[in-house]
Scaffold this motif. Structure first.
Motif, PDB file in Angstrom:
ATOM      1  N   ASP A 133       7.822  49.839  31.216  1.00  0.00           N
ATOM      2  CA  ASP A 133       8.764  50.917  31.531  1.00  0.00           C
ATOM      3  C   ASP A 133      10.060  50.344  32.098  1.00  0.00           C
ATOM      4  OD1 ASP A 133       7.081  53.252  30.877  1.00  0.00           O
ATOM      5  OD2 ASP A 133       5.818  52.500  32.507  1.00  0.00           O
ATOM      6  N   SER A 134       9.947  49.428  33.040  1.00  0.00           N
ATOM      7  CA  SER A 134      11.134  48.774  33.590  1.00  0.00           C
ATOM      8  C   SER A 134      11.761  47.819  32.572  1.00  0.00           C
ATOM      9  CB  SER A 134      10.776  47.989  34.854  1.00  0.00           C
ATOM     10  OG  SER A 134      10.295  48.852  35.852  1.00  0.00           O
ATOM     11  N   ARG A 135      10.917  47.165  31.771  1.00  0.00           N
ATOM     12  CA  ARG A 135      11.409  46.221  30.766  1.00  0.00           C
ATOM     13  C   ARG A 135      12.316  46.935  29.764  1.00  0.00           C
ATOM     14  NH1 ARG A 135      12.340  41.296  30.791  1.00  0.00           N
ATOM     15  NH2 ARG A 135      10.350  40.979  31.841  1.00  0.00           N
ATOM     16  N   ARG A 136      11.991  48.184  29.432  1.00  0.00           N
ATOM     17  CA  ARG A 136      12.856  48.925  28.501  1.00  0.00           C
ATOM     18  C   ARG A 136      14.256  49.081  29.091  1.00  0.00           C
ATOM     19  NH1 ARG A 136      12.668  55.210  26.743  1.00  0.00           N
ATOM     20  NH2 ARG A 136      14.272  55.100  25.133  1.00  0.00           N
ATOM     21  N   LEU A 137      14.332  49.352  30.403  1.00  0.00           N
ATOM     22  CA  LEU A 137      15.648  49.462  31.043  1.00  0.00           C
ATOM     23  C   LEU A 137      16.375  48.120  30.992  1.00  0.00           C
ATOM     24  CD1 LEU A 137      14.814  51.682  34.155  1.00  0.00           C
ATOM     25  CD2 LEU A 137      15.791  52.398  31.960  1.00  0.00           C
ATOM     26  N   ARG A 138      15.662  47.043  31.251  1.00  0.00           N
ATOM     27  CA  ARG A 138      16.273  45.710  31.184  1.00  0.00           C
ATOM     28  C   ARG A 138      16.793  45.441  29.774  1.00  0.00           C
ATOM     29  NH1 ARG A 138      15.094  41.442  33.993  1.00  0.00           N
ATOM     30  NH2 ARG A 138      15.850  42.728  35.675  1.00  0.00           N
ATOM     31  N   ASP A 139      15.993  45.807  28.774  1.00  0.00           N
ATOM     32  CA  ASP A 139      16.394  45.584  27.385  1.00  0.00           C
ATOM     33  C   ASP A 139      17.625  46.401  27.003  1.00  0.00           C
ATOM     34  OD1 ASP A 139      14.270  43.833  27.139  1.00  0.00           O
ATOM     35  OD2 ASP A 139      12.983  45.247  26.057  1.00  0.00           O
ATOM     36  N   MET A 140      17.862  47.490  27.720  1.00  0.00           N
ATOM     37  CA  MET A 140      19.055  48.316  27.482  1.00  0.00           C
ATOM     38  C   MET A 140      20.281  47.766  28.202  1.00  0.00           C
ATOM     39  SD  MET A 140      18.455  50.866  25.490  1.00  0.00           S
ATOM     40  CE  MET A 140      17.140  50.204  24.512  1.00  0.00           C
ATOM     41  N   GLY A 141      20.084  46.667  28.960  1.00  0.00           N
ATOM     42  CA  GLY A 141      21.216  46.030  29.622  1.00  0.00           C
ATOM     43  C   GLY A 141      21.380  46.348  31.090  1.00  0.00           C
ATOM     44  N   PHE A 142      20.448  47.106  31.679  1.00  0.00           N
ATOM     45  CA  PHE A 142      20.551  47.417  33.099  1.00  0.00           C
ATOM     46  C   PHE A 142      20.213  46.193  33.941  1.00  0.00           C
ATOM     47  CE2 PHE A 142      19.688  51.716  31.364  1.00  0.00           C
ATOM     48  CZ  PHE A 142      20.770  52.390  31.904  1.00  0.00           C
ATOM     49  N   SER A 143      20.975  45.980  35.002  1.00  0.00           N
ATOM     50  CA  SER A 143      20.714  44.887  35.938  1.00  0.00           C
ATOM     51  C   SER A 143      19.556  45.264  36.860  1.00  0.00           C
ATOM     52  CB  SER A 143      21.961  44.619  36.783  1.00  0.00           C
ATOM     53  OG  SER A 143      22.199  45.712  37.665  1.00  0.00           O
ATOM     54  N   ASP A 144      19.074  44.291  37.640  1.00  0.00           N
ATOM     55  CA  ASP A 144      18.023  44.574  38.612  1.00  0.00           C
ATOM     56  C   ASP A 144      18.470  45.680  39.570  1.00  0.00           C
ATOM     57  OD1 ASP A 144      16.419  42.650  37.469  1.00  0.00           O
ATOM     58  OD2 ASP A 144      16.616  41.211  39.104  1.00  0.00           O
ATOM     59  N   ARG A 145      19.685  45.566  40.069  1.00  0.00           N
ATOM     60  CA  ARG A 145      20.197  46.580  40.999  1.00  0.00           C
ATOM     61  C   ARG A 145      20.231  47.962  40.340  1.00  0.00           C
ATOM     62  NH1 ARG A 145      23.510  47.035  45.762  1.00  0.00           N
ATOM     63  NH2 ARG A 145      23.757  49.267  46.095  1.00  0.00           N
ATOM     64  N   GLU A 146      20.657  48.022  39.091  1.00  0.00           N
ATOM     65  CA  GLU A 146      20.724  49.308  38.388  1.00  0.00           C
ATOM     66  C   GLU A 146      19.331  49.894  38.163  1.00  0.00           C
ATOM     67  OE1 GLU A 146      24.846  48.910  35.838  1.00  0.00           O
ATOM     68  OE2 GLU A 146      23.077  47.815  35.137  1.00  0.00           O
ATOM     69  N   ILE A 147      18.359  49.042  37.876  1.00  0.00           N
ATOM     70  CA  ILE A 147      16.980  49.514  37.702  1.00  0.00           C
ATOM     71  C   ILE A 147      16.455  50.065  39.019  1.00  0.00           C
ATOM     72  CG2 ILE A 147      14.605  48.793  37.190  1.00  0.00           C
ATOM     73  CD1 ILE A 147      15.868  46.774  35.163  1.00  0.00           C
ATOM     74  N   VAL A 148      16.743  49.382  40.103  1.00  0.00           N
ATOM     75  CA  VAL A 148      16.333  49.886  41.419  1.00  0.00           C
ATOM     76  C   VAL A 148      17.012  51.222  41.704  1.00  0.00           C
ATOM     77  CG1 VAL A 148      16.484  49.469  43.920  1.00  0.00           C
ATOM     78  CG2 VAL A 148      15.707  47.648  42.388  1.00  0.00           C
ATOM     79  N   ASP A 149      18.311  51.337  41.411  1.00  0.00           N
ATOM     80  CA  ASP A 149      19.034  52.585  41.669  1.00  0.00           C
ATOM     81  C   ASP A 149      18.481  53.743  40.842  1.00  0.00           C
ATOM     82  OD1 ASP A 149      20.699  51.443  43.562  1.00  0.00           O
ATOM     83  OD2 ASP A 149      22.356  51.102  42.168  1.00  0.00           O
ATOM     84  N   ILE A 150      18.164  53.505  39.583  1.00  0.00           N
ATOM     85  CA  ILE A 150      17.571  54.550  38.744  1.00  0.00           C
ATOM     86  C   ILE A 150      16.248  55.006  39.341  1.00  0.00           C
ATOM     87  CG2 ILE A 150      16.500  54.980  36.481  1.00  0.00           C
ATOM     88  CD1 ILE A 150      18.692  52.978  35.364  1.00  0.00           C
ATOM     89  N   THR A 151      15.449  54.039  39.784  1.00  0.00           N
ATOM     90  CA  THR A 151      14.150  54.356  40.385  1.00  0.00           C
ATOM     91  C   THR A 151      14.325  55.122  41.692  1.00  0.00           C
ATOM     92  OG1 THR A 151      13.273  52.333  39.393  1.00  0.00           O
ATOM     93  CG2 THR A 151      11.953  53.362  41.127  1.00  0.00           C
ATOM     94  N   LEU A 152      15.270  54.679  42.512  1.00  0.00           N
ATOM     95  CA  LEU A 152      15.531  55.384  43.771  1.00  0.00           C
ATOM     96  C   LEU A 152      15.982  56.821  43.526  1.00  0.00           C
ATOM     97  CD1 LEU A 152      17.414  52.623  45.801  1.00  0.00           C
ATOM     98  CD2 LEU A 152      15.167  53.595  46.346  1.00  0.00           C
ATOM     99  N   ALA A 153      16.862  57.020  42.553  1.00  0.00           N
ATOM    100  CA  ALA A 153      17.365  58.368  42.269  1.00  0.00           C
ATOM    101  C   ALA A 153      16.234  59.286  41.826  1.00  0.00           C
ATOM    102  CB  ALA A 153      18.463  58.312  41.210  1.00  0.00           C
TER     103      ALA A 153
END
Length: 197
Positions: A133-153
């Protein structure tokens, strides 16, 4: 509204009155959720600070998309209506109608759809989430910080929506939200409940 007896605007004082005044200035009215959350003004202020820190980091457009998706996953009428109204600052009405009806077919880019899918899954079955699930976000170009922010939101939306649902807080319809938009925001939730029921 459940069993809670909220304080009216004319009777509110201190931090509660300030919370009421802020919403009246921003929205033109004081929503039911503010009247409930302001009963613990320190926690309400902490929530607003957290919300602001998350949204400020990821940008309001992304924040509203993730919030709408999480609210969809939760079946939260409160947050779909409130944030549908707020999202009109970042989307024209026709695109927001498309997003509300089916965000996967609304002209959003693939990365935005991926983060909304992530938010829906987090809000419906977070225990089933895996690295993919997180890997898909990484594959879309999201940084670690952006993945954390999406999860936090998405997780923060779960926090607030579940409070409002648990306390049976009245669902406010923003006065400027048209009937078509209101229906589009609520129909996916109604359809989801019909299938589950």
């Amino acid at each position: 509204m459940g069993i809670l007896e909220t304080i009216g605007e004319s009777e509110a004082g201190g931090a509660m009155a300030a919370a009421y005044a802020a919403d009246r200035a921003a929205l033109g009215y004081v929503p039911s959720h503010t009247k409930v959350l302001a009963m613990n003004p320190e926690a309400f202020e902490a929530w607003k600070t957290l919300q602001s820190a998350i949204a400020g980091s990821m940008g309001m457009r992304r924040y509203e998309l993730v919030t709408l998706a999480a609210a969809l996953g939760l079946g939260s009428r409160h947050c779909r209506l409130a944030h549908g109204n707020k999202a009109l600052k970042f989307f024209d009405e026709q695109q927001l109608l498309r997003i509300a009806r089916d965000y996967r077919d609304a002209g959003l880019d693939e990365a935005e759809v991926a983060m909304m899918d992530f938010a829906v899954k987090l809000s419906t079955d977070s225990a089933a989430m895996v690295e993919a699930d997180s890997r898909r976000l990484r594959d879309m170009g999201f940084s670690d910080r952006e993945i954390v922010d999406i999860t936090l939101a998405a997780a923060a939306r779960n926090y607030l929506s579940r409070i409002l649902q648990a306390l049976d807080v009245d669902v406010d319809v923003p006065p400027k939200l048209g009937e078509e938009m209101r229906g589009a925001l609520l129909d996916p939730i109604d359809s989801r409940e019909a299938i589950a029921g």
